[in-house]
Design a protein around this motif. Structure first.
Motif, PDB file in Angstrom:
ATOM      1  N   PHE A 135       0.859  -1.185   0.000  1.00 35.96           N
ATOM      2  CA  PHE A 135       0.000   0.000   0.000  1.00 35.96           C
ATOM      3  C   PHE A 135       0.893   1.232   0.000  1.00 35.96           C
ATOM      4  O   PHE A 135       1.690   1.431   0.919  1.00 35.96           O
ATOM      5  CB  PHE A 135      -0.913  -0.011   1.223  1.00 35.96           C
ATOM      6  N   ARG A 136       0.759   2.062  -1.031  1.00 40.28           N
ATOM      7  CA  ARG A 136       1.656   3.196  -1.207  1.00 40.28           C
ATOM      8  C   ARG A 136       0.882   4.459  -1.578  1.00 40.28           C
ATOM      9  O   ARG A 136      -0.125   4.410  -2.289  1.00 40.28           O
ATOM     10  CB  ARG A 136       2.649   2.932  -2.345  1.00 40.28           C
ATOM     11  N   ASN A 137       1.408   5.578  -1.143  1.00 43.29           N
ATOM     12  CA  ASN A 137       0.917   6.885  -1.598  1.00 43.29           C
ATOM     13  C   ASN A 137      -0.609   7.009  -1.483  1.00 43.29           C
ATOM     14  O   ASN A 137      -1.300   7.387  -2.434  1.00 43.29           O
ATOM     15  CB  ASN A 137       1.342   7.137  -3.063  1.00 43.29           C
ATOM     16  N   LEU A 138      -1.107   6.706  -0.299  1.00 46.55           N
ATOM     17  CA  LEU A 138      -2.548   6.736  -0.060  1.00 46.55           C
ATOM     18  C   LEU A 138      -2.897   7.835   0.944  1.00 46.55           C
ATOM     19  O   LEU A 138      -2.093   8.197   1.800  1.00 46.55           O
ATOM     20  CB  LEU A 138      -3.042   5.396   0.470  1.00 46.55           C
ATOM     21  N   TRP A 139      -4.106   8.320   0.833  1.00 45.98           N
ATOM     22  CA  TRP A 139      -4.689   9.247   1.807  1.00 45.98           C
ATOM     23  C   TRP A 139      -5.987   8.606   2.258  1.00 45.98           C
ATOM     24  O   TRP A 139      -6.978   8.589   1.528  1.00 45.98           O
ATOM     25  CB  TRP A 139      -4.932  10.602   1.159  1.00 45.98           C
ATOM     26  N   ILE A 140      -5.965   8.030   3.444  1.00 48.64           N
ATOM     27  CA  ILE A 140      -7.113   7.292   3.976  1.00 48.64           C
ATOM     28  C   ILE A 140      -7.804   8.199   4.972  1.00 48.64           C
ATOM     29  O   ILE A 140      -7.271   8.469   6.051  1.00 48.64           O
ATOM     30  CB  ILE A 140      -6.649   5.974   4.623  1.00 48.64           C
ATOM     31  N   LYS A 141      -8.983   8.693   4.622  1.00 53.23           N
ATOM     32  CA  LYS A 141      -9.573   9.734   5.459  1.00 53.23           C
ATOM     33  C   LYS A 141     -11.096   9.610   5.551  1.00 53.23           C
ATOM     34  O   LYS A 141     -11.777   9.119   4.656  1.00 53.23           O
ATOM     35  CB  LYS A 141      -9.210  11.121   4.940  1.00 53.23           C
TER      36      LYS A 141
END
Length: 325
Positions: A135-141
């Motif tokens: 899992f890379r370069n994610l914005w989990i919001k």
């Protein structure tokens, strides 16, 4: 209108679900900026597949992966996988996938799990129970889970790199731990941030158990009702290097400790860690007592090296940096 076959940008598939349906091991799926829904059912989700690499954050003009502008992934080329507060898990995996499987370059938001303990209540943003997906370069919001992992539930051996967990929460129940991330197994986490996540029980930003190596991490403004406003480590081994904990808090007024970091029973090594302005709500007027506005170790071994604790406190405004037993 194009041919809906995924051969070029002009012939792109009309839905990400269709691209996933036809993808086989070794394929890459490139997803242009925009918002994508798994579907209208509670059970609708984007299911990961073995050996399929899924990349978001494209302007829709690139011909090489290296042409994707990583600086724009969270701005003008943002690619959003949105659960619309309907989908139980926005992204889902329960298979032993290998590290040839990649999810990279997405914002994952508004997942909402069922009000139940177990799989249906875990991991509103991402549910990953097995395997080594990267899992890379994610914005989990802005995901809301009933229990383990409001933003993400990870029980695999995944590497998590350059991921922001922001504004996620666990809503209630006896397993409402890990507002941002619930992490177990053996994992490497690098360049991660936990911002303004909330847990109804333990681990506002991160609840971890097992074996974790965490490098270059930020915990800012997270909160839990019980122990570990920033991070709760349950058992196993953790190495935490180059981390900043700031303004995390435990909001429950009973004897709940560890505003920044709480260790239940583990072997932990913390190197180059700064803890400042973290707090617990618990009030105790005896100045000499320590309950860990910054750090609280319940049991196990804690090796603290080259680290700074400053202005951490407990409920009645008393400075209370740490309690290491």
């Amino acid at each position: 209108a194009g041919q809906n076959n995924g051969s070029t940008w002009s012939n792109a598939y009309l839905s990400l679900q269709r691209a996933l349906e036809v993808a086989i091991t070794g394929d890459q799926i490139w997803v242009a900026k925009g918002t994508y829904s798994p579907g209208n059912l509670v059970t609708s989700t984007f299911t990961l597949k073995e050996g399929v690499k899924i990349y978001g954050g494209f302007a829709g003009t690139e011909s090489l992966l290296t042409e994707r502008d990583n600086l724009k992934i969270r701005s003008e080329n943002q690619t959003v996988l949105n659960g619309n507060n309907i989908n139980r898990h926005v992204v889902y995996n329960n298979q032993a996938l290998t590290k040839a499987t990649i999810l990279d370059g997405f914002t994952i938001s508004e997942g909402r799990t069922a009000l139940a303990n177990g799989e249906t209540g875990y991991g509103a943003g991402i549910y990953n129970s097995r395997g080594a997906t990267e899992f890379r370069n994610l914005w989990i919001k802005n995901n809301n889970g009933y229990c383990y992992g409001g933003g993400m539930y990870n029980a695999g051996t995944s590497e998590i790199n350059n991921v922001i967990f922001e504004g996620n929460s666990t809503l209630g129940g006896t397993l409402s731990n890990g507002g941002g991330l619930y992490n177990s197994g053996t994992n490497i986490l690098t360049a991660i941030s936990f911002v303004n996540n909330k847990a109804a029980r333990q681990g506002g930003g991160l609840y971890a158990t097992g074996k974790a190596t965490i490098t270059n991490a930020t915990f800012n403004g997270n909160s839990s009702v019980f122990q570990g406003g920033g991070m709760y480590f349950n058992s196993g081994t953790v190495v935490l290097k180059n981390a900043v904990f700031s303004r995390n808090k435990v909001t429950g007024t009973a004897a709940y400790y560890g505003g920044g970091y709480y260790q239940y029973s583990a072997t932990a090594t913390l190197v180059n860690v700064t803890m400042s302005n973290n707090s617990i709500a618990y009030v105790n007027a005896v100045v000499a007592n320590r309950y860990g506005g910054g750090i609280f170790k319940n049991a196990g071994t804690l090796n603290l090296q080259n680290s700074i604790l400053w202005n951490n406190s407990r409920g009645n405004g008393l400075l209370d940096e740490m309690n290491t037993g």
